[in-house]
Write a protein that holds these residues in place. Structure first.
Motif, PDB file in Angstrom:
ATOM      1  N   UNK A 280       0.846  -1.186   0.000  1.00 57.39           N
ATOM      2  CA  UNK A 280       0.000   0.000   0.000  1.00 57.39           C
ATOM      3  C   UNK A 280       0.891   1.249   0.000  1.00 57.39           C
ATOM      4  N   UNK A 281       0.588   2.205  -0.882  1.00 62.89           N
ATOM      5  CA  UNK A 281       1.351   3.453  -0.973  1.00 62.89           C
ATOM      6  C   UNK A 281       0.494   4.577  -0.398  1.00 62.89           C
ATOM      7  N   UNK A 282       0.937   5.149   0.729  1.00 61.21           N
ATOM      8  CA  UNK A 282       0.201   6.222   1.396  1.00 61.21           C
ATOM      9  C   UNK A 282       0.923   7.550   1.195  1.00 61.21           C
ATOM     10  N   UNK A 283       0.951   8.014  -0.061  1.00 63.12           N
ATOM     11  CA  UNK A 283       1.539   9.312  -0.347  1.00 63.12           C
ATOM     12  C   UNK A 283       3.006   9.409  -0.010  1.00 63.12           C
ATOM     13  N   UNK A 284       3.777   8.429  -0.432  1.00 62.21           N
ATOM     14  CA  UNK A 284       5.208   8.427  -0.159  1.00 62.21           C
ATOM     15  C   UNK A 284       5.604   7.376   0.839  1.00 62.21           C
ATOM     16  N   UNK A 285       4.838   7.231   1.916  1.00 64.95           N
ATOM     17  CA  UNK A 285       5.108   6.172   2.888  1.00 64.95           C
ATOM     18  C   UNK A 285       4.508   4.869   2.368  1.00 64.95           C
ATOM     19  N   UNK A 286       5.328   3.838   2.222  1.00 68.55           N
ATOM     20  CA  UNK A 286       4.875   2.557   1.674  1.00 68.55           C
ATOM     21  C   UNK A 286       4.767   1.533   2.809  1.00 68.55           C
ATOM     22  N   UNK A 287       3.639   0.816   2.819  1.00 70.37           N
ATOM     23  CA  UNK A 287       3.445  -0.271   3.777  1.00 70.37           C
ATOM     24  C   UNK A 287       3.368  -1.589   3.009  1.00 70.37           C
ATOM     25  N   UNK A 288       4.053  -2.592   3.526  1.00 73.64           N
ATOM     26  CA  UNK A 288       4.023  -3.940   2.934  1.00 73.64           C
ATOM     27  C   UNK A 288       3.647  -4.927   4.028  1.00 73.64           C
ATOM     28  N   UNK A 289       2.667  -5.787   3.751  1.00 73.55           N
ATOM     29  CA  UNK A 289       2.361  -6.899   4.646  1.00 73.55           C
ATOM     30  C   UNK A 289       3.205  -8.083   4.197  1.00 73.55           C
ATOM     31  N   UNK A 290       4.139  -8.502   5.056  1.00 74.23           N
ATOM     32  CA  UNK A 290       5.042  -9.613   4.732  1.00 74.23           C
ATOM     33  C   UNK A 290       4.544 -10.867   5.435  1.00 74.23           C
ATOM     34  N   UNK A 291       4.465 -11.967   4.687  1.00 75.47           N
ATOM     35  CA  UNK A 291       3.845 -13.190   5.184  1.00 75.47           C
ATOM     36  C   UNK A 291       4.799 -14.360   5.150  1.00 75.47           C
ATOM     37  N   UNK A 292       4.783 -15.183   6.195  1.00 74.23           N
ATOM     38  CA  UNK A 292       5.409 -16.500   6.156  1.00 74.23           C
ATOM     39  C   UNK A 292       4.456 -17.468   6.845  1.00 74.23           C
ATOM     40  N   UNK A 293       4.900 -18.666   7.132  1.00 67.38           N
ATOM     41  CA  UNK A 293       3.986 -19.687   7.645  1.00 67.38           C
ATOM     42  C   UNK A 293       3.419 -19.346   9.024  1.00 67.38           C
ATOM     43  N   UNK A 294       4.102 -18.474   9.770  1.00 66.87           N
ATOM     44  CA  UNK A 294       3.652 -18.144  11.123  1.00 66.87           C
ATOM     45  C   UNK A 294       2.719 -16.950  11.162  1.00 66.87           C
ATOM     46  N   UNK A 295       2.565 -16.217  10.062  1.00 67.17           N
ATOM     47  CA  UNK A 295       1.657 -15.087  10.067  1.00 67.17           C
ATOM     48  C   UNK A 295       2.166 -13.916   9.254  1.00 67.17           C
ATOM     49  N   UNK A 296       1.596 -12.739   9.518  1.00 66.25           N
ATOM     50  CA  UNK A 296       1.869 -11.528   8.732  1.00 66.25           C
ATOM     51  C   UNK A 296       2.337 -10.415   9.665  1.00 66.25           C
ATOM     52  N   UNK A 297       3.288  -9.621   9.184  1.00 65.29           N
ATOM     53  CA  UNK A 297       3.712  -8.431   9.917  1.00 65.29           C
ATOM     54  C   UNK A 297       3.762  -7.254   8.946  1.00 65.29           C
ATOM     55  N   UNK A 298       3.474  -6.080   9.464  1.00 64.22           N
ATOM     56  CA  UNK A 298       3.487  -4.887   8.625  1.00 64.22           C
ATOM     57  C   UNK A 298       4.882  -4.270   8.584  1.00 64.22           C
ATOM     58  N   UNK A 299       5.338  -3.967   7.360  1.00 61.60           N
ATOM     59  CA  UNK A 299       6.595  -3.258   7.157  1.00 61.60           C
ATOM     60  C   UNK A 299       6.285  -1.797   6.784  1.00 61.60           C
ATOM     61  N   UNK A 300       7.054  -0.884   7.330  1.00 59.90           N
ATOM     62  CA  UNK A 300       6.898   0.537   6.997  1.00 59.90           C
ATOM     63  C   UNK A 300       8.181   1.041   6.344  1.00 59.90           C
TER      64      UNK A 300
END
Length: 595
Positions: A36-56
């Motif tokens: 997701x691109x929020x006007x310059x700040x990019x967020x990525x949901x990174x996933x592996x077998x244990x779940x998802x975490x948000x990257x900023x």
């Protein structure tokens, strides 16, 4: 791969990050769920077998990482380094384990790109099963399926620990074995070095585990692949997995006691549920009388009631004639279903016809009495007796089947289950166990004009019924037992025949002559003459058990690479043809070519 990763080492899984790690520097690796691109700040949901975490990713913090993130798309494979930080006020997601934190990325590496997948890999998207199975390696990335398989792992881990603590030895039995009669069709494997002969893939390790008891290993177990070439449905596969056990010097109570303890351990370790022991028991005769089937779902009532004695002299010839000809009349009271429309009742009628019933009589109980085309055929005394037997009240719907014992029981028993699900009475988070005991040893096959084994030919008869083997074998009960959970048989076993003379007698009753018995089972008959101990065992269907534990609707959702209902693999396109050279090496000539 080492060149791509360099000295980067993953510090933990994405789904393991919590508020306890705030301020910690981490290295994570996984797949992009979304960007997701929020006007310059990019967020990525990174996933592996244990779940998802948000990257900023902030362009001011690391312009290079931010530039790379701008090219990232779903299912790209990433490695990132950064610091765990609390999410800004108002952005906490309480539904996620990692919902209080995010990772402020300082470095990002794209380990691999990815094509746009044919379907969204989240738990909310409905996807056609054929498409899921064609791209199974993508479907397996979905959290729901991964969670199913991880629970399956915990089940097998618990089973092995429990059985090891009970003195069982895990011993492997052959996969290439000999085809034997009885049971489903075998999968055959041609032998190249012995032209014209075939191995069979095992339908179960039955004979080998009995031989291990003769060999003195005392307690055997195995989580084993089995194969049956039979018609498939939601809870069957051509290759399936059993939790297989055998014990020496035991009776039925020993086997049931140890095995119900194992199932209780599985529920405690995987779902945190305490199963009450001992589990309830029910004889086969009682199960058939009350529920019409030998795998009753006890999560709801709707019990069947036999009315044969009440209607055998009635003016309703359909019922009276069936009873006169040796059949039975059974009914169930669908409480509160008197409001069903004619279309709904017609649908129920079509349902029982699937199981051989010729029709379904019905009665709506009203303030004025019975509302039904059949009401006029019964006198007041008969109506009162049936109302009392069925505990009928105003607003109820009474459903009747008149037919042979087998058809009346099965059709009405299956209708009971159908109604239980239709009315929402069968809850997936409720678990009701019951042991079914004292099965018939044999049943008559009218088409083959001979008896067949209800379980298998190696099941011992009840001691008190042995005299009936000569005069009335159809009445002999077996030392057999099934464990039923929520209407599904999850395990079946028996005390085995350990006397060679009784085993030969059993083969004779099944129409297996001495010559055929020697050809097919000679090694077993020989072994029984060398001091076979009393022994018994059981096998649990691992796939079916995990399906119930996870609340899945299909057994395919708890198997990594399942087959379709036509026994094909849409992903690998198995089964497939082979070239002429391979066929010649196997001395095989095809009568039909694959399409």
């Amino acid at each position: 791969m080492n060149d791509i990763l360099g000295d980067w080492k993953r510090s933990q899984y994405c789904g393991q990050l919590t508020a306890a790690e705030i301020g910690k520097e981490v290295c994570l690796m996984g797949w992009v769920q979304r960007r997701r691109d929020h006007g310059g700040l990019i967020f990525i949901d990174l996933r592996d077998r244990e779940g998802i975490v948000q990257l900023a990713l902030d362009p001011d913090r690391d312009p290079e990482a931010h530039k790379k993130a701008d090219t990232v798309r779903s299912e790209f494979v990433l490695a990132v380094k950064g610091k765990v930080s609390p999410r800004p006020a108002g952005t906490v997601n309480p539904k996620m384990k990692t919902g209080e934190v995010e990772v402020e990325v300082s470095e990002l590496r794209i380990l691999n790109t990815a094509k746009t997948p044919p379907f969204m890999l989240d738990e909310y998207t409905e996807v056609a099963e054929n498409l899921r199975l064609k791209y199974r390696y993508l479907d397996l990335r979905r959290p729901a399926i991964q969670n199913n398989l991880m629970l399956r792992h915990r089940v097998t881990r618990t089973v092995r620990r429990y059985l090891d603590g009970q003195g069982f030895l895990e011993i492997e039995t052959p996969v290439l074995t000999k085809s034997t009669p009885e049971g489903a069709r075998d999968y055959l494997v041609p032998s190249r070095v012995n032209p014209g002969t075939f191995y069979a893939l095992p339908q179960s390790p039955q004979l080998f585990k009995q031989l291990l008891m003769v060999s003195g290993f005392d307690r055997y177990c195995q989580i084993v692949k089995c194969f049956r070439d039979e018609d498939l449905r939601a809870d069957r596969q051509p290759e399936f997995t059993q939790i297989d056990c055998e014990m020496s010097f035991v009776d039925r109570e020993d086997v049931i006691g140890i095995m119900q303890g194992m199932i209780a351990a599985v529920f405690k370790e995987t779902l945190g549920i305490d199963v009450s022991l001992p589990m309830p028991r029910m004889t086969y005769a009682e199960a058939m009388a009350r529920f019409g089937v030998d795998n009753p779902d006890l999560r709801f009532d709707l019990e069947l009631v036999e009315l044969s004695n009440l209607v055998k002299e009635s003016g309703f010839k359909v019922f009276a004639d069936v009873v006169k000809d040796g059949g039975i009349v059974k009914a169930l009271n669908a409480k509160g279903c008197g409001s069903f429309s004619r279309k709904e009742i017609d649908d129920l009628t079509e349902f029982v016809k699937i199981y051989g019933a010729k029709g379904l009589a019905y009665v709506k109980v009203t303030e004025a009495g019975w509302q039904s085309p059949i009401a006029k055929f019964f006198n007041d005394k008969e109506l009162e007796a049936m109302n009392r037997a069925l505990k009928a009240e105003v607003g109820d719907l009474l459903l009747f089947v008149a037919d042979s014992y087998r058809v009346a029981n099965e059709s009405l028993g299956r209708l009971r289950v159908n109604l239980g699900h239709k009315l929402g009475l069968a809850k997936k988070d409720e678990f009701r166990f019951v042991w079914i005991t004292e099965f018939p040893l044999l049943e008559w096959d009218g088409e083959a004009r001979r008896h067949v084994a209800v379980h298998h030919p190696f099941t011992a008869p009840l001691d008190e019924d042995v005299p009936l083997l000569d005069g009335d074998p159809g009445k002999v009960r077996a030392k057999a037992y099934d464990l039923v959970l929520n209407g599904s048989e999850i395990g079946g076993g028996s005390i085995r025949i350990h006397d060679q003379a009784v085993q030969s007698k059993m083969f004779d009753l099944l129409g297996i002559g001495a010559e055929e018995a020697r050809e097919k089972f000679g090694f077993l008959l020989d072994a029984l003459e060398f001091g076979a101990p009393p022994h018994g065992g059981i096998a649990f269907g691992l796939d079916r058990l995990v399906m119930i534990l996870t609340g899945s609707d299909s057994i395919r959702d708890v198997i990594a690479f399942p087959k379709t209902q036509k026994a094909t693999c849409l992903m690998s396109e198995a089964p497939g043809g082979v070239d002429e050279k391979q066929l010649r090496e196997l001395s095989i000539r095809l009568a039909a070519r694959p399409k």
